[in-house]
Design a protein around this motif. Structure first.
Motif, PDB file in Angstrom:
ATOM      1  N   SER A 186       0.828  -1.203   0.000  1.00  0.00           N
ATOM      2  CA  SER A 186       0.000   0.000   0.000  1.00  0.00           C
ATOM      3  C   SER A 186       0.865   1.257   0.000  1.00  0.00           C
ATOM      4  N   SER A 187       1.874   1.276   0.818  1.00  0.00           N
ATOM      5  CA  SER A 187       2.765   2.438   0.884  1.00  0.00           C
ATOM      6  C   SER A 187       3.455   2.682  -0.446  1.00  0.00           C
ATOM      7  N   CYS A 188       3.949   1.614  -1.045  1.00  0.00           N
ATOM      8  CA  CYS A 188       4.745   1.734  -2.272  1.00  0.00           C
ATOM      9  C   CYS A 188       3.924   2.032  -3.508  1.00  0.00           C
ATOM     10  N   LEU A 189       2.688   1.597  -3.545  1.00  0.00           N
ATOM     11  CA  LEU A 189       1.855   1.875  -4.717  1.00  0.00           C
ATOM     12  C   LEU A 189       1.737   3.373  -4.955  1.00  0.00           C
ATOM     13  N   GLY A 190       1.416   4.097  -3.909  1.00  0.00           N
ATOM     14  CA  GLY A 190       1.314   5.548  -4.047  1.00  0.00           C
ATOM     15  C   GLY A 190       2.649   6.180  -4.361  1.00  0.00           C
ATOM     16  N   MET A 191       3.673   5.752  -3.663  1.00  0.00           N
ATOM     17  CA  MET A 191       4.994   6.327  -3.895  1.00  0.00           C
ATOM     18  C   MET A 191       5.451   6.102  -5.335  1.00  0.00           C
ATOM     19  N   TYR A 192       5.131   4.949  -5.877  1.00  0.00           N
ATOM     20  CA  TYR A 192       5.531   4.645  -7.249  1.00  0.00           C
ATOM     21  C   TYR A 192       4.716   5.459  -8.254  1.00  0.00           C
ATOM     22  N   PHE A 193       3.400   5.301  -8.201  1.00  0.00           N
ATOM     23  CA  PHE A 193       2.547   5.918  -9.221  1.00  0.00           C
ATOM     24  C   PHE A 193       2.485   7.439  -9.100  1.00  0.00           C
ATOM     25  N   PHE A 194       2.448   7.952  -7.879  1.00  0.00           N
ATOM     26  CA  PHE A 194       2.394   9.405  -7.721  1.00  0.00           C
ATOM     27  C   PHE A 194       3.679  10.061  -8.219  1.00  0.00           C
ATOM     28  N   ALA A 195       4.824   9.490  -7.857  1.00  0.00           N
ATOM     29  CA  ALA A 195       6.105  10.053  -8.315  1.00  0.00           C
ATOM     30  C   ALA A 195       6.169  10.030  -9.830  1.00  0.00           C
ATOM     31  N   ARG A 196       5.824   8.896 -10.401  1.00  0.00           N
ATOM     32  CA  ARG A 196       5.855   8.754 -11.858  1.00  0.00           C
ATOM     33  C   ARG A 196       4.953   9.785 -12.539  1.00  0.00           C
ATOM     34  N   SER A 197       3.765   9.959 -12.000  1.00  0.00           N
ATOM     35  CA  SER A 197       2.815  10.922 -12.561  1.00  0.00           C
ATOM     36  C   SER A 197       3.336  12.359 -12.454  1.00  0.00           C
ATOM     37  N   ILE A 198       3.905  12.691 -11.325  1.00  0.00           N
ATOM     38  CA  ILE A 198       4.436  14.049 -11.110  1.00  0.00           C
ATOM     39  C   ILE A 198       5.626  14.308 -12.021  1.00  0.00           C
ATOM     40  N   TRP A 199       6.532  13.350 -12.128  1.00  0.00           N
ATOM     41  CA  TRP A 199       7.707  13.544 -12.975  1.00  0.00           C
ATOM     42  C   TRP A 199       7.307  13.688 -14.437  1.00  0.00           C
ATOM     43  N   LYS A 200       6.279  12.958 -14.857  1.00  0.00           N
ATOM     44  CA  LYS A 200       5.785  13.120 -16.226  1.00  0.00           C
ATOM     45  C   LYS A 200       5.152  14.502 -16.403  1.00  0.00           C
ATOM     46  N   LYS A 201       4.364  14.898 -15.432  1.00  0.00           N
ATOM     47  CA  LYS A 201       3.660  16.186 -15.500  1.00  0.00           C
ATOM     48  C   LYS A 201       4.637  17.352 -15.645  1.00  0.00           C
ATOM     49  N   TYR A 202       5.732  17.311 -14.881  1.00  0.00           N
ATOM     50  CA  TYR A 202       6.708  18.404 -14.907  1.00  0.00           C
ATOM     51  C   TYR A 202       7.859  18.144 -15.875  1.00  0.00           C
ATOM     52  N   ARG A 203       7.759  17.047 -16.630  1.00  0.00           N
ATOM     53  CA  ARG A 203       8.777  16.685 -17.633  1.00  0.00           C
ATOM     54  C   ARG A 203      10.171  16.548 -16.998  1.00  0.00           C
ATOM     55  N   ILE A 204      10.203  15.856 -15.901  1.00  0.00           N
ATOM     56  CA  ILE A 204      11.470  15.602 -15.212  1.00  0.00           C
ATOM     57  C   ILE A 204      11.932  14.198 -15.602  1.00  0.00           C
ATOM     58  N   SER A 205      13.180  14.082 -15.984  1.00  0.00           N
ATOM     59  CA  SER A 205      13.683  12.764 -16.388  1.00  0.00           C
ATOM     60  C   SER A 205      13.979  11.929 -15.140  1.00  0.00           C
ATOM     61  N   TRP A 206      13.690  10.651 -15.253  1.00  0.00           N
ATOM     62  CA  TRP A 206      13.994   9.703 -14.189  1.00  0.00           C
ATOM     63  C   TRP A 206      14.229   8.354 -14.816  1.00  0.00           C
ATOM     64  N   ASN A 207      14.904   7.506 -14.094  1.00  0.00           N
ATOM     65  CA  ASN A 207      15.203   6.169 -14.576  1.00  0.00           C
ATOM     66  C   ASN A 207      14.052   5.252 -14.159  1.00  0.00           C
ATOM     67  N   THR A 208      13.236   4.841 -15.126  1.00  0.00           N
ATOM     68  CA  THR A 208      12.037   4.055 -14.810  1.00  0.00           C
ATOM     69  C   THR A 208      12.369   2.705 -14.179  1.00  0.00           C
ATOM     70  N   VAL A 209      13.417   2.055 -14.657  1.00  0.00           N
ATOM     71  CA  VAL A 209      13.793   0.749 -14.104  1.00  0.00           C
ATOM     72  C   VAL A 209      14.280   0.906 -12.665  1.00  0.00           C
ATOM     73  N   PHE A 210      15.106   1.896 -12.430  1.00  0.00           N
ATOM     74  CA  PHE A 210      15.629   2.166 -11.088  1.00  0.00           C
ATOM     75  C   PHE A 210      14.478   2.472 -10.123  1.00  0.00           C
ATOM     76  N   HIS A 211      13.554   3.320 -10.557  1.00  0.00           N
ATOM     77  CA  HIS A 211      12.413   3.689  -9.713  1.00  0.00           C
ATOM     78  C   HIS A 211      11.550   2.462  -9.407  1.00  0.00           C
ATOM     79  N   ARG A 212      11.323   1.637 -10.412  1.00  0.00           N
ATOM     80  CA  ARG A 212      10.527   0.420 -10.228  1.00  0.00           C
ATOM     81  C   ARG A 212      11.213  -0.535  -9.245  1.00  0.00           C
ATOM     82  N   LEU A 213      12.531  -0.712  -9.378  1.00  0.00           N
ATOM     83  CA  LEU A 213      13.273  -1.596  -8.466  1.00  0.00           C
ATOM     84  C   LEU A 213      13.217  -1.098  -7.023  1.00  0.00           C
ATOM     85  N   ILE A 214      13.369   0.203  -6.861  1.00  0.00           N
ATOM     86  CA  ILE A 214      13.316   0.783  -5.511  1.00  0.00           C
ATOM     87  C   ILE A 214      11.950   0.513  -4.884  1.00  0.00           C
TER      88      ILE A 214
END
Length: 181
Positions: free
Chosen positions: A55-83
């Motif tokens: 439950s904790s990680c679902l929000g942390m994963y999807f919310f971060a991903r959504s925010i980074w896309k919204k603001y066009r911030i680059s991130w490593n998707t594989v690294f974020h998923r592994l974390i």
């Protein structure tokens, strides 16, 4: 999905569902001393520990991903998923005095490393040029730093990771992130 629907789902999850999943912690243990591993391993509720972590990680994963896309911030998707997958994975590894020390160390260190890397991901994004040009993104970063500091203070006050630290991190990070989705 429509942006309004996504915002409603995000806020419902962050302000209702995730806090309700965190609520039993205050009924079962002393959150200022014990940690959630105590609930899973000593109290025999590993299903709850895993549910809490997912439950904790679902929000942390999807919310971060959504925010980074919204603001066009680059991130490593594989690294974020592994974390984000590593956090609940650490809860699957049992912790017990009867197990070899290396198993107990894995349980603890996988969680510590994954949470630390998640915080690092956010600190890294604070140096993105968007940070200096977007007022709302600036507010998000300040709020996240405050949550990270509060969780660290909960841990420091006890001298170890405790449920208060774990719950405050889970609930507050998800609440803050959901407001910026």
């Amino acid at each position: 999905m429509a942006p309004k629907t996504l915002q409603t789902l995000a806020k419902t999850y962050a302000f209702v569902i995730n806090p309700l999943i965190n609520l039993p912690v205050f009924l079962w243990i002393d959150p200022a001393y014990d940690n959630l591993s105590y609930i899973g391993n000593t109290l025999g509720r590993p299903w709850y520990l895993f549910l809490w972590a997912v439950s904790s990680c679902l929000g942390m994963y999807f919310f971060a991903r959504s925010i980074w896309k919204k603001y066009r911030i680059s991130w490593n998707t594989v690294f974020h998923r592994l974390i984000c997958c590593g956090m609940p994975f650490s809860c699957i590894i049992p912790y017990s005095d009867s197990l070899p020390g290396i198993i107990n160390d894995l349980h603890v260190w996988i969680a510590v490393v994954c949470v630390g890397l998640y915080i690092f991901e956010w600190i890294r994004t604070m140096f993105d040029p968007v940070f200096t040009t977007s007022g709302s993104y600036h507010t998000l970063c300040i709020l996240l730093l405050a949550v990270f500091a509060a969780s660290f203070l909960c841990m420091s006050a006890a001298g170890h990771v405790n449920a208060l630290c774990e719950v405050s991190f889970s609930v507050l990070v998800n609440m803050v992130l959901s407001c910026f989705v």
